[in-house]
Design an enzyme around this catalytic site. Sequence first.
Site, short mmCIF file in Angstrom:
data_model
loop_
_atom_site.label_atom_id
_atom_site.label_comp_id
_atom_site.label_asym_id
_atom_site.label_seq_id
_atom_site.Cartn_x
_atom_site.Cartn_y
_atom_site.Cartn_z
N LEU A 1 -12.09 8.87 -0.54
CA LEU A 1 -12.86 9.31 0.63
C LEU A 1 -13.72 8.16 1.13
O LEU A 1 -14.81 7.90 0.60
CB LEU A 1 -13.74 10.52 0.27
CG LEU A 1 -13.01 11.70 -0.41
CD1 LEU A 1 -13.99 12.81 -0.73
CD2 LEU A 1 -11.87 12.22 0.46
N GLY A 2 -13.20 7.45 2.12
CA GLY A 2 -13.96 6.38 2.77
C GLY A 2 -13.90 6.62 4.26
O GLY A 2 -13.62 7.74 4.70
N ASN A 3 -14.09 5.58 5.05
CA ASN A 3 -13.95 5.74 6.49
C ASN A 3 -12.52 6.20 6.81
O ASN A 3 -12.31 7.12 7.58
CB ASN A 3 -14.28 4.41 7.17
CG ASN A 3 -14.41 4.60 8.66
OD1 ASN A 3 -14.98 5.59 9.13
ND2 ASN A 3 -13.86 3.67 9.41
N ASP B 1 0.82 -1.21 0.00
CA ASP B 1 0.00 0.00 0.00
C ASP B 1 0.86 1.27 0.00
O ASP B 1 0.34 2.37 -0.13
CB ASP B 1 -0.91 0.00 1.24
CG ASP B 1 -2.33 0.39 0.88
OD1 ASP B 1 -2.72 0.23 -0.29
OD2 ASP B 1 -3.05 0.88 1.78
#
Length: 304
Positions: A116-118, A56
């Site tokens: 844009l997530g948690n 990542d």
Amino acid sequence: MHGGVNLTHSYIVTEEIIKEIEDCSDLAPLHNPAHILGIRACQKLMPSTPMAVVFDTAFQQTMPEKAYLYAIPYKFYEEDKVRKYGAHGTSHMFVSQRALELMGNPAHSKIIVCHLGNGASISCEIDGKCQENSMGLTPLDGLVMGTRCGDIDPSVVEFLCKKRGYDVEEVLRIFNKESGVLAVSGGMSDFRDIADAASKGNDRAQLALDMFAYRAAKYIGSYVAAMNGVDTICFTAGIGENNGMIRGMICDYLTFLGLELDDEANKVVGEEKLISTPESKVAVYVIPTNEELAIARETVALLK
Ligand code: AMP
């Protein structure tokens, strides 16, 4: 999760690669050791099946020094590898590559990706290469998130420790798990609940939405400056793909760029779509992320 400074792309698993993952485990103590356990278990069960590792942090390894270094004594970088690594790299890679395809693969491009997530992060890419990512040494940095505070003056840690008798671990736990829109809204981290409460007049819920959009817009603005321009802005992940209201609130800060949203197109939920008008000086897309597909592609490329 974490490839440190040495694992800069994807690899077929070897003993050397496992050693490197082990060596940077202090940068991701919850993830890397668990992933090594998984690799070892699969080696035992499927000894002749090759395995790939996709990090990542790899996509961000093209960030220039001026972007990834912190202005603290250099030995902390040299000896302890303290620097910005960014996160959500697989998603930023997938979405920026898809944006390039949609743009017709131009020779030169400036792209901003809003994941844009948690957990939430924004990156920018020049000619497909990552220049910046709003997450830092850890994913705590940057945007206001579901439960993380994002940017904060580090002195707040000492202040809270002294004032409330906390230790550093407790303050960081609160910053990671009890902050962000959850804290501002007074107990909600799901944007559907927050938007619903805000529409019914809950001021704290509205403030959480405002703070989220404001911080995201500030990051986009700073990346426009860092790249001296932007051609395309992409929205992805749970909120970016599904919440037209938040996309609209963020883009309202960016009209100075000549960015014009198509309000009808911006109603899209969970589908790839151009949501800016033909006249807009910046193209804005919703591009659903697909980290699994990105990992599969990396793996196929390695096996070839
Ligand atoms: P993620 O971490 O990418 O799964 O994103 C989680 C966030 O996406 C939560 O805050 C959800 O409220 C938001 N989300 C997911 N689906 C929708 C939807 N259909 N409409 C609005 N927000 C959504």
